[in-house]
Scaffold this active site. Structure first.
Site, PDB file in Angstrom:
ATOM      1  N   ASP A   1       6.765   4.189   3.743  1.00  0.00           N
ATOM      2  CA  ASP A   1       7.020   5.386   4.547  1.00  0.00           C
ATOM      3  C   ASP A   1       8.521   5.451   4.798  1.00  0.00           C
ATOM      4  O   ASP A   1       9.264   6.028   4.014  1.00  0.00           O
ATOM      5  CB  ASP A   1       6.201   5.302   5.834  1.00  0.00           C
ATOM      6  CG  ASP A   1       6.325   6.546   6.687  1.00  0.00           C
ATOM      7  OD1 ASP A   1       7.064   7.456   6.299  1.00  0.00           O
ATOM      8  OD2 ASP A   1       5.674   6.602   7.746  1.00  0.00           O
TER       9      ASP A   1
ATOM     10  N   ASP B   1       0.821  -1.204   0.000  1.00  0.00           N
ATOM     11  CA  ASP B   1       0.000   0.000   0.000  1.00  0.00           C
ATOM     12  C   ASP B   1       0.858   1.259   0.000  1.00  0.00           C
ATOM     13  O   ASP B   1       0.703   2.133  -0.838  1.00  0.00           O
ATOM     14  CB  ASP B   1      -0.946   0.004   1.210  1.00  0.00           C
ATOM     15  CG  ASP B   1      -0.248  -0.358   2.521  1.00  0.00           C
ATOM     16  OD1 ASP B   1       0.993  -0.534   2.534  1.00  0.00           O
ATOM     17  OD2 ASP B   1      -0.939  -0.470   3.547  1.00  0.00           O
TER      18      ASP B   1
HETATM   19  P1  IMP Z   1       7.610   1.693   6.801  1.00  0.00           P
HETATM   20  O1  IMP Z   1       8.381   0.534   7.324  1.00  0.00           O
HETATM   21  O2  IMP Z   1       7.858   2.943   7.598  1.00  0.00           O
HETATM   22  O3  IMP Z   1       7.780   1.934   5.321  1.00  0.00           O
HETATM   23  O4  IMP Z   1       6.085   1.366   7.125  1.00  0.00           O
HETATM   24  C1  IMP Z   1       5.163   1.023   6.189  1.00  0.00           C
HETATM   25  C2  IMP Z   1       3.868   0.658   6.872  1.00  0.00           C
HETATM   26  O5  IMP Z   1       3.458   1.656   7.821  1.00  0.00           O
HETATM   27  C3  IMP Z   1       2.768   0.605   5.833  1.00  0.00           C
HETATM   28  O6  IMP Z   1       2.648  -0.682   5.280  1.00  0.00           O
HETATM   29  C4  IMP Z   1       1.543   1.039   6.605  1.00  0.00           C
HETATM   30  O7  IMP Z   1       0.936  -0.074   7.202  1.00  0.00           O
HETATM   31  C5  IMP Z   1       2.086   1.948   7.689  1.00  0.00           C
HETATM   32  N1  IMP Z   1       1.944   3.375   7.332  1.00  0.00           N
HETATM   33  C6  IMP Z   1       2.932   4.226   6.956  1.00  0.00           C
HETATM   34  N2  IMP Z   1       2.445   5.448   6.698  1.00  0.00           N
HETATM   35  C7  IMP Z   1       1.096   5.384   6.902  1.00  0.00           C
HETATM   36  C8  IMP Z   1       0.036   6.348   6.785  1.00  0.00           C
HETATM   37  O8  IMP Z   1       0.205   7.532   6.411  1.00  0.00           O
HETATM   38  N3  IMP Z   1      -1.214   5.898   7.071  1.00  0.00           N
HETATM   39  C9  IMP Z   1      -1.464   4.613   7.462  1.00  0.00           C
HETATM   40  N4  IMP Z   1      -0.496   3.688   7.588  1.00  0.00           N
HETATM   41  C10 IMP Z   1       0.779   4.066   7.304  1.00  0.00           C
END
Ligand code: IMP
Length: 183
Positions: free
Chosen positions: A107, A104
């Protein structure tokens, strides 16, 4: 659920259902081209990728297998730690398979870089990533994402699979959550 149904909880609409649909069609055309003649395995990351997975899979005009993984970051922090625990593993053996991870949002990119390394160790013939959304911080971690839908600002967004406290996943579009909802 329409964005208008929860308008008071949102500050800005980033993507409408139509914009998402058009982008997914565009990405699907590239995927079909790149995997022509191959049997592709789509790996969705629960729960956020459910909507992207359903729409990408239905848009594709080639046969695909679908499998699911559930992962969670260790720790209580809202920031991703990069240390990931598998809550539900794949049912499929990846040996010799062409695998496309469907996500999805990226981040920090830590979850995905861990996942990519984990799946790469299982001997797939190829391994690529499709993510609908990417936030600016994702560039800090050099995770190689072949198919990107939209680059979005660094705000907390909900909808189209993305939740806040398990709500808003069923929104048709993607919008920035209003601070009064989480403060
Ligand atoms: P990362 O390891 O920081 O890239 O985290 C990714 C995960 O964090 C995604 O798969 C989402 O489940 C969650 N996430 C990151 N940003 C958002 C946001 O703006 N809204 C909701 N979930 C988020």
């Amino acid at each position: 659920m329409e964005l208008a149904d929860v308008a008071d909880d949102l500050t800005e609409v980033l993507l409408t259902e139509v914009q998402i649909h058009d982008k997914i069609a565009e990405l699907a055309r590239r995927v079909e081209h790149d995997y022509a003649g191959e049997r592709l395995l789509l790996v969705g990351v629960l729960k956020g990728a459910v909507m992207v997975m359903a729409d990408v899979a239905r848009e594709l005009k080639i046969h695909v297998d679908m499998d699911w993984m559930a992962v969670s970051s260790y720790g209580m922090s809202t920031e991703s730690s990069g240390v990931v625990r598998i809550l539900k593993d794949l049912d499929s053996d990846l040996t010799g398979r062409h695998v496309l991870i469907v996500e999805d949002i990226i981040d920090s990119g830590l979850t995905l870089s861990w996942l990519r390394a984990n799946l790469a160790s299982r001997g797939p013939a190829s391994l690529e990533i499709l993510a609908l959304l990417r936030k600016p911080d994702a560039v800090k971690v050099a995770v190689d994402v072949k198919y990107i839908g939209f680059d979005i600002p660094n705000a907390f967004v909900v909808g189209y699979g993305l939740d806040f406290a398990e709500k808003y996943r069923n929104l048709r579009g993607v919008a920035v959550l209003a601070p009064h909802v989480y403060e």
